[in-house]
Write an enzyme that holds these catalytic residues in place. Sequence first.
Site, PDB file in Angstrom:
ATOM      1  CG  HIS A 114      -0.083  -0.026   2.461  1.00  7.25           C
ATOM      2  ND1 HIS A 114       0.256   1.239   3.088  1.00  7.25           N
ATOM      3  CD2 HIS A 114       0.302  -0.919   3.112  1.00  7.25           C
ATOM      4  CE1 HIS A 114       1.024   0.899   4.349  1.00  7.25           C
ATOM      5  NE2 HIS A 114       0.932  -0.436   4.307  1.00  7.25           N
ATOM      6  CG  HIS A 153      13.101  -4.949 -14.085  1.00  6.61           C
ATOM      7  ND1 HIS A 153      13.791  -5.658 -14.790  1.00  6.61           N
ATOM      8  CD2 HIS A 153      12.001  -5.754 -13.330  1.00  6.61           C
ATOM      9  CE1 HIS A 153      13.401  -7.168 -14.702  1.00  6.61           C
ATOM     10  NE2 HIS A 153      12.469  -7.078 -13.800  1.00  6.61           N
TER      11      HIS A 153
END
Length: 205
Positions: free
Chosen positions: A135, A144
């Site tokens: 979150h 990446h």
Amino acid sequence: MTKELVIVGASGHGKVIADIAEQLGFTVKFYDDAYPTKTNIEHWPIQGTCADLIALHTTPIDVVVAIGNNEIRQQKIQLLQQNSFNLITLTHPAAVISKYAVIAQGTVVFAGAIINAFAKVGVGCIINTSAVVEHDCTIGDFTHICPNVALAGGVIVGSKSWVGIGSQVRQLITIGDNCLIGAGSTVVKNIPNNVTVFGSPAVPR
Ligand SMILES: CC(=O)SCCNC(=O)CCNC(=O)[C@H](O)C(C)(C)COP(=O)(O)OP(=O)(O)OC[C@H]1O[C@@H](n2cnc3c(N)ncnc32)[C@H](O)[C@@H]1OP(=O)(O)O
């Protein structure tokens, strides 16, 4: 009518993207600058170079750039955007993405990845197999996040960074732009821009 997806980059990463695309009902067409030296990838023929693709382009075409190198992926995505290609976001059906998460165009999310509530993922990112983006994380463009990475709540990762396979990042840590976090690292301190770190705890190298 079958949807068609152009994949730029006939790589191992491209194979995974082709597999996901077919599961989602696309037929795929590969383009790669190694053409005509390289003419196929597995059973998929390569149609031409990226320049060939741009020269052929007449109608809106859905495209994903399947290049692992962050810098080259950025260049190709920006070139295709300038030429009005439709850069799509591709998500494996077995990825779990919160309805409160925001994912920008050109990002791919692989099987088993979880992106939790209020996370934000930038343009042209790779959220690789089984990565967890908790979150309130923010991930910059062309970054990446490798397989099995775990980013705890509120982590910020800058643009064009590479968080190596199996790494974990403590909550509320900031990792800068163009950073490389080595495989299996544990990041417990903020990392400035343009730095390579690895180890547990991860330290600059
Ligand atoms: C689907 C996919 O495949 S996604 C791709 C996933 N791949 C990754 O995440 C790879 C990330 N890359 C790494 O971790 C690399 O090892 C790097 C970039 C950190 C370092 O690479 P290189 O500069 O080539 O370092 P090199 O392999 O020469 O190792 C140098 C030293 O650091 C050590 N080392 C390298 N990487 C690590 C690491 N992640 N953790 C601990 N030690 C490391 C090596 O053991 C070696 O030690 P030594 O000098 O005592 O022998």
